[in-house]
Scaffold this motif. Sequence first.
Motif, short mmCIF file in Angstrom:
data_model
loop_
_atom_site.label_atom_id
_atom_site.label_comp_id
_atom_site.label_asym_id
_atom_site.label_seq_id
_atom_site.Cartn_x
_atom_site.Cartn_y
_atom_site.Cartn_z
N MET A 1 0.84 -1.20 0.00
CA MET A 1 0.00 0.00 0.00
C MET A 1 0.88 1.25 0.00
O MET A 1 1.81 1.35 0.79
CB MET A 1 -0.88 -0.01 1.25
CG MET A 1 -1.95 1.06 1.25
SD MET A 1 -2.85 1.10 2.83
CE MET A 1 -1.76 2.10 3.83
N ALA A 2 0.57 2.19 -0.91
CA ALA A 2 1.36 3.42 -0.98
C ALA A 2 1.24 4.21 0.32
O ALA A 2 0.17 4.25 0.93
CB ALA A 2 0.89 4.27 -2.16
N THR A 3 2.32 4.82 0.74
CA THR A 3 2.31 5.63 1.95
C THR A 3 1.64 6.97 1.66
O THR A 3 1.91 7.58 0.62
CB THR A 3 3.77 5.90 2.40
OG1 THR A 3 4.48 4.67 2.44
CG2 THR A 3 3.80 6.57 3.77
N GLN A 71 6.63 1.67 -5.91
CA GLN A 71 5.22 1.45 -5.59
C GLN A 71 4.64 2.58 -4.72
O GLN A 71 3.49 2.51 -4.31
CB GLN A 71 5.03 0.11 -4.86
CG GLN A 71 5.03 -1.11 -5.78
CD GLN A 71 6.40 -1.39 -6.37
OE1 GLN A 71 7.41 -1.34 -5.66
NE2 GLN A 71 6.46 -1.61 -7.67
N GLY A 72 5.47 3.56 -4.41
CA GLY A 72 4.97 4.67 -3.60
C GLY A 72 5.07 4.41 -2.10
O GLY A 72 4.44 5.10 -1.31
N ARG A 193 5.41 8.55 -11.38
CA ARG A 193 4.02 8.08 -11.33
C ARG A 193 3.73 7.39 -10.01
O ARG A 193 2.65 6.82 -9.83
CB ARG A 193 3.76 7.13 -12.49
CG ARG A 193 3.97 7.76 -13.87
CD ARG A 193 2.82 8.66 -14.25
NE ARG A 193 3.08 9.39 -15.49
CZ ARG A 193 2.13 9.90 -16.25
NH1 ARG A 193 0.86 9.77 -15.92
NH2 ARG A 193 2.43 10.58 -17.33
N ASN A 194 4.69 7.38 -9.09
CA ASN A 194 4.49 6.65 -7.83
C ASN A 194 4.01 7.56 -6.70
O ASN A 194 4.07 7.21 -5.54
CB ASN A 194 5.77 5.93 -7.43
CG ASN A 194 6.96 6.86 -7.27
OD1 ASN A 194 6.90 8.02 -7.66
ND2 ASN A 194 8.04 6.36 -6.69
N LYS A 195 3.52 8.75 -7.05
CA LYS A 195 2.93 9.64 -6.05
C LYS A 195 1.93 10.56 -6.74
O LYS A 195 1.99 10.72 -7.96
CB LYS A 195 4.02 10.44 -5.33
CG LYS A 195 4.96 11.20 -6.24
CD LYS A 195 6.08 11.84 -5.43
CE LYS A 195 7.15 12.40 -6.34
NZ LYS A 195 8.28 12.94 -5.62
N PRO A 196 1.01 11.19 -5.98
CA PRO A 196 0.01 12.04 -6.61
C PRO A 196 0.66 13.16 -7.42
O PRO A 196 1.66 13.73 -7.00
CB PRO A 196 -0.76 12.61 -5.40
CG PRO A 196 -0.56 11.61 -4.31
CD PRO A 196 0.83 11.07 -4.52
N ALA A 197 0.09 13.45 -8.61
CA ALA A 197 0.64 14.49 -9.49
C ALA A 197 0.29 15.86 -8.93
O ALA A 197 -0.88 16.16 -8.69
CB ALA A 197 0.07 14.32 -10.89
N ARG A 198 1.32 16.68 -8.72
CA ARG A 198 1.09 17.96 -8.07
C ARG A 198 1.81 19.08 -8.80
O ARG A 198 2.93 18.90 -9.28
CB ARG A 198 1.59 17.89 -6.63
CG ARG A 198 1.15 19.07 -5.79
CD ARG A 198 1.85 19.09 -4.46
NE ARG A 198 3.26 19.40 -4.63
CZ ARG A 198 4.12 19.53 -3.64
NH1 ARG A 198 3.73 19.33 -2.40
NH2 ARG A 198 5.37 19.84 -3.87
N VAL A 199 1.15 20.24 -8.83
CA VAL A 199 1.77 21.44 -9.39
C VAL A 199 1.84 22.48 -8.28
O VAL A 199 0.89 22.62 -7.50
CB VAL A 199 0.94 22.00 -10.58
CG1 VAL A 199 1.43 23.38 -10.98
CG2 VAL A 199 1.02 21.04 -11.77
#
Length: 246
Positions: A1-3, A71-72, A193-199
């Motif tokens: 499970m991704a942290t 895997q995050g 791609r292993n974490k939420p996409a953020r700007v």
Amino acid sequence: MATKLLYLEDFGVMAAAAHVLAVETQEDGRVSVVLDATCFYPRGGGQDWDTGVVQGADAEFVVEEVRLDEQGVVRHIGRFAHGTFAASATVACQVNEARRAINTRLHSAGHLVDMAVDRLGLPWTPSRGAHYPHMSFVEYGGKLDPAQAETVRAEIEQVVQKIIAAGGENEIRFIPVEHMHTVCRHVPENIPRNKPARVVIYPGNFGIPCGGTHVKNLAGIGTVTIPKVKSKKGVIKVSYAVAGIN
Ligand SMILES: [Zn+2]
């Protein structure tokens, strides 16, 4: 499970409660702790990892290194000062704030160089950066006549200092990678791609696809200088320094 990465939503979170998912001894003898959530920044994007402590009911874990895997999953690597964590125990994370503040200021200063390059209309393509106390630079693809290097260096330094003097706060937005071009001048092809996409939107509506930690108000960066700009084989390297750090 991704942290769950708490620092993505708020740069100011230095302490948080979490649950223990795994405690493992690594081959090198150090211990790896996986939690369901963390405020520790793992090394990435040219920004160094956080250190700090994770406290349990009768245990203290010293975090020496933090890594994010494909895997995050974040691994907090270090050693127990005393005790150990039981599976699913509730623990308290505390980031070393002084170290984080240095890394955050250095990282933000690197993006100010990007902003200055953009404002000056230099046709350079951002490639990579290193925002470490011992090594701070941003690299671009492009051409620069060596005879112009000193003029360009001085111009970038001047614009960076103007941007800091103007100040202003940045803003966090979670945006799918496919839509980032609507708010960012440059969207790298290799966005993790292993974490939420953020700007992160810097003042002046300058969007930066980035998962690092940033100074909330530009005034918090301090004084930035540009000691050197050099060009070699189509790579332009802009070295920068933050007063009091490097
Ligand atoms: Zn960044």
